[in-house]
Design an enzyme around this catalytic site. Structure first.
Site, PDB file in Angstrom:
ATOM      1  N   ILE A  28      -2.063   1.767  18.724  1.00 19.19           N
ATOM      2  CA  ILE A  28      -1.647   3.156  18.912  1.00 19.19           C
ATOM      3  C   ILE A  28      -1.996   3.570  20.352  1.00 19.19           C
ATOM      4  O   ILE A  28      -3.143   3.481  20.767  1.00 19.19           O
ATOM      5  CB  ILE A  28      -2.367   4.060  17.887  1.00 19.19           C
ATOM      6  CG1 ILE A  28      -1.939   3.677  16.458  1.00 19.19           C
ATOM      7  CG2 ILE A  28      -2.105   5.522  18.152  1.00 19.19           C
ATOM      8  CD1 ILE A  28      -0.480   3.856  16.162  1.00 19.19           C
ATOM      9  N   HIS A  55      -7.840  -0.886   6.754  1.00 15.72           N
ATOM     10  CA  HIS A  55      -8.174  -2.198   7.334  1.00 15.72           C
ATOM     11  C   HIS A  55      -8.813  -3.084   6.253  1.00 15.72           C
ATOM     12  O   HIS A  55      -9.672  -2.625   5.506  1.00 15.72           O
ATOM     13  CB  HIS A  55      -9.134  -2.022   8.512  1.00 15.72           C
ATOM     14  CG  HIS A  55      -9.417  -3.310   9.210  1.00 15.72           C
ATOM     15  ND1 HIS A  55      -8.525  -3.884  10.090  1.00 15.72           N
ATOM     16  CD2 HIS A  55     -10.466  -4.158   9.129  1.00 15.72           C
ATOM     17  CE1 HIS A  55      -9.013  -5.038  10.523  1.00 15.72           C
ATOM     18  NE2 HIS A  55     -10.190  -5.221   9.961  1.00 15.72           N
ATOM     19  N   ASN A  93       0.827  -1.215   0.000  1.00 17.89           N
ATOM     20  CA  ASN A  93       0.000   0.000   0.000  1.00 17.89           C
ATOM     21  C   ASN A  93       0.859   1.261   0.000  1.00 17.89           C
ATOM     22  O   ASN A  93       0.514   2.243  -0.653  1.00 17.89           O
ATOM     23  CB  ASN A  93      -0.970  -0.023   1.177  1.00 17.89           C
ATOM     24  CG  ASN A  93      -2.101  -0.989   0.926  1.00 17.89           C
ATOM     25  OD1 ASN A  93      -3.011  -0.686   0.172  1.00 17.89           O
ATOM     26  ND2 ASN A  93      -2.009  -2.183   1.509  1.00 17.89           N
TER      27      ASN A  93
HETATM   28  C1  GAR Z   1      -3.198  -4.494   4.453  1.00 12.46           C
HETATM   29  O1  GAR Z   1      -4.049  -5.509   3.974  1.00 12.46           O
HETATM   30  C2  GAR Z   1      -3.868  -3.718   5.564  1.00 12.46           C
HETATM   31  O2  GAR Z   1      -5.254  -3.569   5.368  1.00 12.46           O
HETATM   32  C3  GAR Z   1      -3.572  -4.593   6.737  1.00 12.46           C
HETATM   33  O3  GAR Z   1      -2.241  -4.983   6.559  1.00 12.46           O
HETATM   34  C4  GAR Z   1      -1.996  -5.117   5.165  1.00 12.46           C
HETATM   35  C5  GAR Z   1      -0.703  -4.421   4.825  1.00 12.46           C
HETATM   36  O4  GAR Z   1      -0.310  -4.760   3.525  1.00 12.46           O
HETATM   37  N1  GAR Z   1      -3.759  -3.898   7.972  1.00 12.46           N
HETATM   38  C6  GAR Z   1      -4.330  -4.449   9.034  1.00 12.46           C
HETATM   39  O5  GAR Z   1      -4.722  -5.588   9.077  1.00 12.46           O
HETATM   40  C7  GAR Z   1      -4.456  -3.519  10.226  1.00 12.46           C
HETATM   41  N2  GAR Z   1      -5.295  -4.106  11.222  1.00 12.46           N
HETATM   42  P1  GAR Z   1       0.933  -4.030   2.866  1.00 12.46           P
HETATM   43  O6  GAR Z   1       2.095  -4.085   3.875  1.00 12.46           O
HETATM   44  O7  GAR Z   1       1.234  -4.822   1.647  1.00 12.46           O
HETATM   45  O8  GAR Z   1       0.529  -2.615   2.566  1.00 12.46           O
END
Ligand code: GAR
Length: 186
Positions: free
Chosen positions: A90, A106, A15
């Site tokens: 946090i 999320h 992301n």
């Molecule tokens: C994403 O799917 C985000 O929604 C999730 O971690 C992943 C990070 O992916 N976040 C959570 O679950 C927060 N509770 P990335 O490192 O490839 O961006």
């Protein structure tokens, strides 16, 4: 001055990469990524940040050890802090300083499937529609005001892996869109 953003993450950083690419393609309504921070030394997110020549820093983080992270944020002075796969709670001190300027991504349609493994939770529950959410961060885990969401259908032939791929793809679009929207409104 531009709308300054900082990205915090713990993992592979797909992301963050989507945001870095969007900034380069001038699709963030003038938002400027001023730093990338990870609580994990070898996180992919730091490599992505460095590949785009952003200051990309490992800072140890704990709910009661927030000061190093807070100090780094003061240096960057962002208008917006983005949690993109930052797998930490946090704490109070952090919120007292940044609430109203911190958003989280999320991988479910909140308020369903809060917490860890939102995609797996939805998969096991057998829902036919899930998706992803960007919300303001407050003291309640995954509970702050929703800014925007993207729905993803679970098709007959999906597997957990294919669903994960679809949700990540939707996240990349959603997060870029929300950041551009917040920058435009600033
Ligand atoms: C994403 O799917 C985000 O929604 C999730 O971690 C992943 C990070 O992916 N976040 C959570 O679950 C927060 N509770 P990335 O490192 O490839 O961006």
């Amino acid at each position: 001055m531009g709308f300054r953003i900082v990205i915090l993450g713990s993992g592979r950083g797909s992301n963050a990469r989507a945001l870095l690419e969007a900034e380069r393609a001038d699709r963030l309504q003038g938002a400027e990524i001023v730093g990338v921070l990870s609580d994990k030394k070898d996180a992919g997110i730091l490599e992505h940040g460095r590949a785009f020549e952003k200051e990309s820093i490992h800072v140890p983080y704990g709910k009661k050890k927030e000061q190093p992270c807070l100090d780094q944020l003061e240096q960057w002075a962002p208008d917006l802090v983005i949690l993109a796969g930052f797998m930490r709670i946090i704490g109070d001190q952090f919120l007292a300083r940044w609430e109203g300027k911190i958003i989280n991504l999320h991988p479910s349609l909140l308020p369903s499937f809060k917490g860890l493994d939102g995609i797996g939770q939805a998969w096991r529950a057998g829902v036919k529609v899930t998706g992803c959410t960007v919300h303001w961060v407050n003291a309640e885990l995954d509970g702050g005001e929703i800014i925007d969401q993207q729905a993803v259908r679970v098709e007959e032939n999906d597997t957990l892996e294919s669903l994960e791929e679809k949700i990540h793809a939707a996240e990349h679009v959603l997060l870029v869109s929300v950041v551009a929207q917040l920058s435009a409104a600033s």
